[in-house]
Design a protein around this motif. Structure first.
Motif, PDB file in Angstrom:
ATOM      1  N   TYR A 124       0.838  -1.203   0.000  1.00 14.13           N
ATOM      2  CA  TYR A 124       0.000   0.000   0.000  1.00 14.13           C
ATOM      3  C   TYR A 124       0.878   1.261   0.000  1.00 14.13           C
ATOM      4  O   TYR A 124       0.661   2.191  -0.778  1.00 14.13           O
ATOM      5  N   LEU A 125       1.863   1.288   0.891  1.00 18.51           N
ATOM      6  CA  LEU A 125       2.714   2.479   0.998  1.00 18.51           C
ATOM      7  C   LEU A 125       3.517   2.701  -0.283  1.00 18.51           C
ATOM      8  O   LEU A 125       3.759   3.841  -0.683  1.00 18.51           O
ATOM      9  N   HIS A 126       3.906   1.617  -0.910  1.00 18.82           N
ATOM     10  CA  HIS A 126       4.723   1.730  -2.122  1.00 18.82           C
ATOM     11  C   HIS A 126       3.892   2.148  -3.326  1.00 18.82           C
ATOM     12  O   HIS A 126       4.225   3.121  -4.015  1.00 18.82           O
ATOM     13  N   TYR A 127       2.799   1.428  -3.583  1.00 21.44           N
ATOM     14  CA  TYR A 127       2.035   1.680  -4.805  1.00 21.44           C
ATOM     15  C   TYR A 127       1.060   2.848  -4.691  1.00 21.44           C
ATOM     16  O   TYR A 127       0.840   3.569  -5.660  1.00 21.44           O
ATOM     17  N   PHE A 128       0.456   3.014  -3.532  1.00 24.43           N
ATOM     18  CA  PHE A 128      -0.535   4.106  -3.435  1.00 24.43           C
ATOM     19  C   PHE A 128       0.107   5.407  -2.938  1.00 24.43           C
ATOM     20  O   PHE A 128      -0.119   6.464  -3.505  1.00 24.43           O
ATOM     21  N   GLU A 129       0.903   5.286  -1.859  1.00 20.85           N
ATOM     22  CA  GLU A 129       1.484   6.514  -1.300  1.00 20.85           C
ATOM     23  C   GLU A 129       2.799   6.896  -1.992  1.00 20.85           C
ATOM     24  O   GLU A 129       3.391   7.920  -1.657  1.00 20.85           O
ATOM     25  N   ASP A 130       3.264   6.032  -2.885  1.00 17.74           N
ATOM     26  CA  ASP A 130       4.481   6.300  -3.680  1.00 17.74           C
ATOM     27  C   ASP A 130       5.744   6.455  -2.832  1.00 17.74           C
ATOM     28  O   ASP A 130       6.648   7.227  -3.174  1.00 17.74           O
ATOM     29  N   TYR A 131       5.804   5.743  -1.738  1.00 21.30           N
ATOM     30  CA  TYR A 131       7.015   5.799  -0.916  1.00 21.30           C
ATOM     31  C   TYR A 131       8.046   4.814  -1.454  1.00 21.30           C
ATOM     32  O   TYR A 131       7.700   3.729  -1.948  1.00 21.30           O
ATOM     33  N   THR A 132       9.315   5.188  -1.325  1.00 21.71           N
ATOM     34  CA  THR A 132      10.408   4.272  -1.692  1.00 21.71           C
ATOM     35  C   THR A 132      10.701   3.352  -0.501  1.00 21.71           C
ATOM     36  O   THR A 132      10.232   3.615   0.623  1.00 21.71           O
ATOM     37  N   ALA A 133      11.502   2.325  -0.760  1.00 12.31           N
ATOM     38  CA  ALA A 133      11.840   1.384   0.321  1.00 12.31           C
ATOM     39  C   ALA A 133      12.519   2.089   1.509  1.00 12.31           C
ATOM     40  O   ALA A 133      12.137   1.838   2.664  1.00 12.31           O
ATOM     41  N   PRO A 134      13.511   2.992   1.257  1.00 11.50           N
ATOM     42  CA  PRO A 134      14.113   3.685   2.421  1.00 11.50           C
ATOM     43  C   PRO A 134      13.090   4.523   3.202  1.00 11.50           C
ATOM     44  O   PRO A 134      13.128   4.571   4.432  1.00 11.50           O
ATOM     45  N   LYS A 189       2.299 -11.350  -8.632  1.00  8.18           N
ATOM     46  CA  LYS A 189       2.507 -11.913  -9.976  1.00  8.18           C
ATOM     47  C   LYS A 189       1.912 -13.312 -10.077  1.00  8.18           C
ATOM     48  O   LYS A 189       1.273 -13.671 -11.059  1.00  8.18           O
ATOM     49  N   GLU A 190       2.149 -14.101  -9.028  1.00  5.59           N
ATOM     50  CA  GLU A 190       1.615 -15.466  -9.024  1.00  5.59           C
ATOM     51  C   GLU A 190       0.095 -15.462  -9.097  1.00  5.59           C
ATOM     52  O   GLU A 190      -0.524 -16.298  -9.752  1.00  5.59           O
ATOM     53  N   LYS A 191      -0.504 -14.489  -8.416  1.00  2.27           N
ATOM     54  CA  LYS A 191      -1.969 -14.442  -8.373  1.00  2.27           C
ATOM     55  C   LYS A 191      -2.558 -13.813  -9.637  1.00  2.27           C
ATOM     56  O   LYS A 191      -3.625 -14.213 -10.102  1.00  2.27           O
ATOM     57  N   GLU A 193       2.375  -4.147 -14.724  1.00  5.25           N
ATOM     58  CA  GLU A 193       3.744  -3.673 -14.465  1.00  5.25           C
ATOM     59  C   GLU A 193       3.879  -3.492 -12.963  1.00  5.25           C
ATOM     60  O   GLU A 193       3.133  -2.731 -12.358  1.00  5.25           O
ATOM     61  N   TYR A 194       4.841  -4.213 -12.395  1.00  6.17           N
ATOM     62  CA  TYR A 194       4.949  -4.189 -10.929  1.00  6.17           C
ATOM     63  C   TYR A 194       5.994  -3.210 -10.422  1.00  6.17           C
ATOM     64  O   TYR A 194       6.081  -2.967  -9.229  1.00  6.17           O
ATOM     65  N   ASN A 207       0.858   1.058  -9.905  1.00  9.34           N
ATOM     66  CA  ASN A 207       0.649   2.324  -9.181  1.00  9.34           C
ATOM     67  C   ASN A 207      -0.694   2.959  -9.571  1.00  9.34           C
ATOM     68  O   ASN A 207      -1.445   3.427  -8.699  1.00  9.34           O
ATOM     69  N   ASP A 208      -0.981   2.929 -10.860  1.00 10.62           N
ATOM     70  CA  ASP A 208      -2.243   3.533 -11.345  1.00 10.62           C
ATOM     71  C   ASP A 208      -3.450   2.766 -10.805  1.00 10.62           C
ATOM     72  O   ASP A 208      -4.451   3.359 -10.403  1.00 10.62           O
ATOM     73  N   ILE A 209      -3.302   1.445 -10.824  1.00 11.20           N
ATOM     74  CA  ILE A 209      -4.425   0.624 -10.332  1.00 11.20           C
ATOM     75  C   ILE A 209      -4.675   0.919  -8.850  1.00 11.20           C
ATOM     76  O   ILE A 209      -5.817   1.093  -8.414  1.00 11.20           O
TER      77      ILE A 209
END
Lengths: 161, 264
Positions: free
Chosen positions: A116-126, A151-153, A159-160, B4-6
């Protein structure tokens, strides 16, 4: 102690973030209300001075996640939380989005936070490592594994990175 | 499609309800007394709940400790009654095994009394004294899983019965008493029934149930062809007050006697 105006401004600005994090942690309405009260009361009583808005937002995210975890561990929390509630909400989504939604909510909790933090909030790992107070390598591992699981699901149609 | 878009499309519509925001604002104003105090009392309900749980635990634990029988005293003369004794040596229940027993139980007020006082009250009861003076036979049986407590109760009961004629005290194991209860007899009668059954296999528990101990003993004496080999309780009474024996050799005192004999 913070003023009423400051508090209302923070509620307006961060309540959606708190609400989404509650959703990620599978809260029901009663638990969400508890989290809201806990987080914003902590804010009112906190003497932390924030360097900027990003710092303040990160503080809210960390406090909300911790409050959610505490509540999940609590003996007194409502036991009516169910994955079904979240899955029901996916029914109105288009099929592609529904698959992603269900795949995300089928991930274990520790992966759901970072995804959630990575994809929605656009935070990097650090940045995530600082927010969650975890080692940055741990966050990289969690992100890599969660991408593999998604990916498995879901297959390779997305694009991940 | 980019993940990200999704995620943006999935999570953007999730918004906090106005009602929830207003409730939070009202809650904060109330908890901080209009943003004037920093000493906010923590939620007390976990503490209250813990106290309640402890209280309930103590209540049920105490109830269990007090109301779990650890020994039983069965008194047979016809009436037949049985007292359940807890670990604190108090009578917590009183059962009857026949109509006469029910009448006697109704006339007694021994619940929550120390077992020795209770036995004393039973022995001093008008019905019992009248029966004993009429040469009836009374047996008092102590049962219990806790050997120490049972031994203590047996010796207490023996002390109570010392001055009474035709009164005999026994110890019996829980299994034997369970066997007795299974066929609807108190333990004293059950022992006499087994003895009688050896002499008359057609005798039924129902027939024995309403007989007095004296009647059973008389019947045993009557049926017995060899009085010298008859190890009945009634004959043993000639040796004194505490004819711990009967024909089955399973009494507390019998065990002790057997052990002494083996030692010799």
């Amino acid at each position: 102690m913070r003023s009423e105006q400051e508090t209302i401004r923070a509620i307006e600005r961060y309540s959606d973030t708190v609400q989404r994090l509650c959703m990620v942690h599978l809260k029901n309405d009663a638990d969400t209300e508890d989290i809201f009260q806990t987080v914003f009361l902590k804010y009112v009583l906190s003497s932390v001075s924030f360097e900027n808005d990003e710092h303040e937002k990160a503080w809210f995210i960390r406090v909300t996640i911790n409050a959610c975890k505490d509540l999940l561990k609590s003996f007194f929390r409502s036991h009516t939380v169910s994955l079904d509630n979240v899955m029901e909400q996916s029914a109105e989504l288009p099929p592609d989005y529904r698959d992603v939604w269900e795949a995300v909510f089928s991930l274990p909790q520790k992966y759901r936070d970072v995804v959630y933090l990575h994809y929605f909030e656009d935070y990097t790992a650090p940045q995530i490592s600082r927010i969650l107070g975890k080692n940055v390598n741990t966050i990289y591992t969690l992100l890599t594994r969660s991408k593999q699981m998604l990916k498995e699901k879901l297959g390779g149609a997305y694009e991940y990175e | 499609m980019n993940m990200n878009d999704i995620f943006k499309k999935l999570f953007k519509p999730i918004r906090a309800k106005e009602e929830l925001k207003n409730q939070t604002i009202a809650f904060l104003a109330q908890r901080t007394q209009g943003y004037t105090t920093t000493t906010v009392k923590p939620h007390r309900y976990p503490l209250y709940a813990t106290v309640c749980i402890c209280f309930l635990f103590m209540l049920f634990g105490g109830h269990w400790l007090y109301f779990t029988p650890t020994a039983e005293i069965t008194i047979d003369i016809n009436p037949s009654i049985e007292m359940s004794i807890n670990r604190f040596d108090q009578v917590i229940d009183l059962n009857d095994f026949n109509v006469d027993g029910q009448k006697l139980a109704d006339s007694l007020n021994i619940k929550y009394m120390n077992y020795a006082d209770a036995v004393e009250q039973v022995l001093n009861n008008d019905t019992i004294t009248a029966l004993l003076s009429n040469n009836e036979v009374m047996t008092i049986t102590v049962t219990g899983a806790d050997g120490q407590q049972s031994a203590k109760i047996l010796s207490g009961v023996e002390a109570c019965a010392e001055e009474r004629r035709n009164t005999y005290c026994f110890y019996a194991s829980s299994e034997e008493v369970a066997d007795a209860h299974r066929i609807g007899l108190s333990y004293g009668k059950y022992r006499a029934f087994l003895e009688l059954q050896l002499l008359d296999p057609n005798i039924t528990p129902e027939a024995v149930q309403e007989m007095t101990m004296r009647e059973i003993r008389d019947l045993i004496g009557h049926l017995s062809t060899d009085s010298e080999n008859n190890s009945s309780l009634y004959d043993n009474r000639q040796n004194g007050h505490h004819g711990y024996g009967g024909g089955h050799g399973r009494g507390w005192r019998n065990r002790r006697t057997e052990q002494q004999n083996a030692g010799e």
